[in-house]
Design a protein around this motif. Sequence first.
Motif, PDB file in Angstrom:
ATOM      1  N   LEU A  29       9.452  -4.932   9.858  1.00 48.96           N
ATOM      2  CA  LEU A  29       9.202  -4.616   8.452  1.00 48.96           C
ATOM      3  C   LEU A  29       9.910  -3.324   8.052  1.00 48.96           C
ATOM      4  CD1 LEU A  29       5.450  -5.644   8.169  1.00 48.96           C
ATOM      5  CD2 LEU A  29       7.387  -6.741   7.022  1.00 48.96           C
ATOM      6  N   PHE A  30       9.813  -2.295   8.880  1.00 48.44           N
ATOM      7  CA  PHE A  30      10.459  -1.020   8.567  1.00 48.44           C
ATOM      8  C   PHE A  30      11.978  -1.147   8.564  1.00 48.44           C
ATOM      9  CE2 PHE A  30       6.606   1.507  10.312  1.00 48.44           C
ATOM     10  CZ  PHE A  30       5.937   1.324   9.129  1.00 48.44           C
ATOM     11  N   GLY A  32      13.525  -3.756   7.624  1.00 52.21           N
ATOM     12  CA  GLY A  32      13.922  -4.685   6.566  1.00 52.21           C
ATOM     13  C   GLY A  32      14.359  -6.038   7.098  1.00 52.21           C
ATOM     14  N   LYS A  33      13.831  -6.444   8.254  1.00 51.04           N
ATOM     15  CA  LYS A  33      14.206  -7.722   8.867  1.00 51.04           C
ATOM     16  C   LYS A  33      12.970  -8.569   9.177  1.00 51.04           C
ATOM     17  CE  LYS A  33      18.288  -5.615  10.834  1.00 51.04           C
ATOM     18  NZ  LYS A  33      18.983  -5.160  12.021  1.00 51.04           N
ATOM     19  N   PRO A  34      12.165  -8.872   8.163  1.00 50.75           N
ATOM     20  CA  PRO A  34      10.957  -9.665   8.424  1.00 50.75           C
ATOM     21  C   PRO A  34      11.316 -11.093   8.822  1.00 50.75           C
ATOM     22  CG  PRO A  34      11.331  -9.499   6.084  1.00 50.75           C
ATOM     23  CD  PRO A  34      12.352  -8.612   6.745  1.00 50.75           C
ATOM     24  N   GLN A  35      10.427 -11.706   9.589  1.00 56.49           N
ATOM     25  CA  GLN A  35      10.624 -13.094  10.000  1.00 56.49           C
ATOM     26  C   GLN A  35       9.630 -14.040   9.343  1.00 56.49           C
ATOM     27  OE1 GLN A  35      10.336 -12.925  14.262  1.00 56.49           O
ATOM     28  NE2 GLN A  35      12.397 -12.082  14.506  1.00 56.49           N
ATOM     29  N   ARG A  36       8.471 -13.531   8.963  1.00 58.05           N
ATOM     30  CA  ARG A  36       7.413 -14.413   8.466  1.00 58.05           C
ATOM     31  C   ARG A  36       6.843 -14.026   7.109  1.00 58.05           C
ATOM     32  NH1 ARG A  36       6.903 -13.267  13.829  1.00 58.05           N
ATOM     33  NH2 ARG A  36       7.089 -15.058  15.194  1.00 58.05           N
ATOM     34  N   THR A  37       7.350 -12.954   6.520  1.00 55.89           N
ATOM     35  CA  THR A  37       6.801 -12.474   5.244  1.00 55.89           C
ATOM     36  C   THR A  37       7.940 -12.141   4.290  1.00 55.89           C
ATOM     37  OG1 THR A  37       6.781 -10.167   5.935  1.00 55.89           O
ATOM     38  CG2 THR A  37       4.792 -11.457   6.426  1.00 55.89           C
ATOM     39  N   ASP A  38       7.561 -11.660   3.101  1.00 55.20           N
ATOM     40  CA  ASP A  38       8.578 -11.281   2.116  1.00 55.20           C
ATOM     41  C   ASP A  38       9.158  -9.889   2.369  1.00 55.20           C
ATOM     42  OD1 ASP A  38       6.517  -9.596   1.327  1.00 55.20           O
ATOM     43  OD2 ASP A  38       6.213 -10.540  -0.620  1.00 55.20           O
ATOM     44  N   GLY A  39       8.633  -9.167   3.360  1.00 58.81           N
ATOM     45  CA  GLY A  39       9.196  -7.880   3.747  1.00 58.81           C
ATOM     46  C   GLY A  39       8.608  -6.664   3.064  1.00 58.81           C
ATOM     47  N   ARG A  40       7.697  -6.894   2.093  1.00 60.16           N
ATOM     48  CA  ARG A  40       7.085  -5.732   1.440  1.00 60.16           C
ATOM     49  C   ARG A  40       6.294  -4.938   2.474  1.00 60.16           C
ATOM     50  NH1 ARG A  40       3.076  -7.228  -2.039  1.00 60.16           N
ATOM     51  NH2 ARG A  40       3.017  -9.219  -0.979  1.00 60.16           N
ATOM     52  N   LEU A  41       6.275  -3.624   2.302  1.00 61.45           N
ATOM     53  CA  LEU A  41       5.588  -2.757   3.255  1.00 61.45           C
ATOM     54  C   LEU A  41       4.116  -2.600   2.864  1.00 61.45           C
ATOM     55  CD1 LEU A  41       8.348  -0.073   3.902  1.00 61.45           C
ATOM     56  CD2 LEU A  41       7.816  -2.137   5.201  1.00 61.45           C
ATOM     57  N   VAL A  42       3.372  -3.680   3.098  1.00 59.67           N
ATOM     58  CA  VAL A  42       1.931  -3.688   2.862  1.00 59.67           C
ATOM     59  C   VAL A  42       1.260  -4.201   4.128  1.00 59.67           C
ATOM     60  CG1 VAL A  42       2.103  -3.962   0.350  1.00 59.67           C
ATOM     61  CG2 VAL A  42       2.056  -5.989   1.806  1.00 59.67           C
ATOM     62  N   LYS A  43       0.022  -3.772   4.351  1.00 59.54           N
ATOM     63  CA  LYS A  43      -0.681  -4.151   5.587  1.00 59.54           C
ATOM     64  C   LYS A  43      -0.873  -5.656   5.707  1.00 59.54           C
ATOM     65  CE  LYS A  43      -2.864   0.262   6.365  1.00 59.54           C
ATOM     66  NZ  LYS A  43      -4.087   1.050   6.315  1.00 59.54           N
ATOM     67  N   GLU A  44      -1.004  -6.333   4.582  1.00 64.51           N
ATOM     68  CA  GLU A  44      -1.132  -7.793   4.638  1.00 64.51           C
ATOM     69  C   GLU A  44       0.080  -8.406   5.339  1.00 64.51           C
ATOM     70  OE1 GLU A  44      -1.648 -11.683   1.747  1.00 64.51           O
ATOM     71  OE2 GLU A  44      -1.894  -9.682   0.912  1.00 64.51           O
ATOM     72  N   THR A  77       8.978   1.537  -0.216  1.00 66.04           N
ATOM     73  CA  THR A  77      10.207   0.856  -0.586  1.00 66.04           C
ATOM     74  C   THR A  77      11.020   0.572   0.675  1.00 66.04           C
ATOM     75  OG1 THR A  77      10.238   2.030  -2.680  1.00 66.04           O
ATOM     76  CG2 THR A  77      12.277   0.982  -2.015  1.00 66.04           C
ATOM     77  N   THR A  78      11.373  -0.679   0.871  1.00 65.25           N
ATOM     78  CA  THR A  78      12.195  -1.035   2.025  1.00 65.25           C
ATOM     79  C   THR A  78      13.644  -0.669   1.746  1.00 65.25           C
ATOM     80  OG1 THR A  78      12.675  -3.259   1.249  1.00 65.25           O
ATOM     81  CG2 THR A  78      10.689  -2.980   2.594  1.00 65.25           C
ATOM     82  N   LEU A  79      14.455  -0.682   2.774  1.00 68.03           N
ATOM     83  CA  LEU A  79      15.869  -0.367   2.636  1.00 68.03           C
ATOM     84  C   LEU A  79      16.537  -1.342   1.669  1.00 68.03           C
ATOM     85  CD1 LEU A  79      18.164   1.454   3.568  1.00 68.03           C
ATOM     86  CD2 LEU A  79      18.511  -0.091   5.500  1.00 68.03           C
ATOM     87  N   GLY A  80      16.210  -2.611   1.798  1.00 67.20           N
ATOM     88  CA  GLY A  80      16.765  -3.629   0.901  1.00 67.20           C
ATOM     89  C   GLY A  80      16.341  -3.407  -0.542  1.00 67.20           C
ATOM     90  N   ASP A  85      17.407  -1.567  -6.022  1.00 75.28           N
ATOM     91  CA  ASP A  85      17.087  -0.670  -7.133  1.00 75.28           C
ATOM     92  C   ASP A  85      18.296   0.169  -7.538  1.00 75.28           C
ATOM     93  OD1 ASP A  85      14.552  -1.728  -7.056  1.00 75.28           O
ATOM     94  OD2 ASP A  85      13.626   0.019  -6.101  1.00 75.28           O
ATOM     95  N   ASP A  86      19.065   0.632  -6.543  1.00 74.06           N
ATOM     96  CA  ASP A  86      20.280   1.392  -6.841  1.00 74.06           C
ATOM     97  C   ASP A  86      21.290   0.523  -7.586  1.00 74.06           C
ATOM     98  OD1 ASP A  86      19.227   3.620  -5.636  1.00 74.06           O
ATOM     99  OD2 ASP A  86      20.344   3.382  -3.761  1.00 74.06           O
ATOM    100  N   GLU A  87      21.421  -0.726  -7.145  1.00 73.72           N
ATOM    101  CA  GLU A  87      22.356  -1.651  -7.799  1.00 73.72           C
ATOM    102  C   GLU A  87      21.909  -1.940  -9.232  1.00 73.72           C
ATOM    103  OE1 GLU A  87      25.648  -4.422  -8.053  1.00 73.72           O
ATOM    104  OE2 GLU A  87      25.204  -2.606  -6.928  1.00 73.72           O
TER     105      GLU A  87
END
Length: 144
Positions: A29-30, A32-44, A77-80, A85-87
């Motif tokens: 998650l940190f 930015g390479k999640p395998q099973r979730t949308d990658g948001r940095l939440v405990k869920e 905020t994840t790296l992605g 957001d910058d873009e």
Amino acid sequence: MTTSHSRDLTEDGVSAHTAAALRAAMKRLFDGKPQRTDGRLVKENLWQEAQVSRATMNRATAILAEWDSHISQHGTTTLGEARRDDEITRLRRKLAEKTAECTLTNRRLEAAATAIAALHHDNTLLRQELAASGRVTQLRPRKG
């Protein structure tokens, strides 16, 4: 009395396998390479990414403390997301510039159309005046 179950727990409060799964999920998650979730940095997403229950994750107090520490230092905020957001900011700025450019061009076009309409009107009046008077004045040729 100590049960065999409590002897299998690590200092993290969960089994070694669960601790490893939670730490691996946290790293994914940190990074930015999640395998099973949308990658948001939440405990869920942490417990879902680790494929453990929420209750199991909640028993891993040391791992949750690491999670909370990282989130407090780096934000959610994840790296992605940061790149996105910058873009978006860059594209909004470019859009604003192009909108201002189009506005200026439209104003110039309206001014040119007004000038052309006025010249056309004057030309029509002059042609009518010439036709009514019936005389045409010759212009002298220019000397080169």
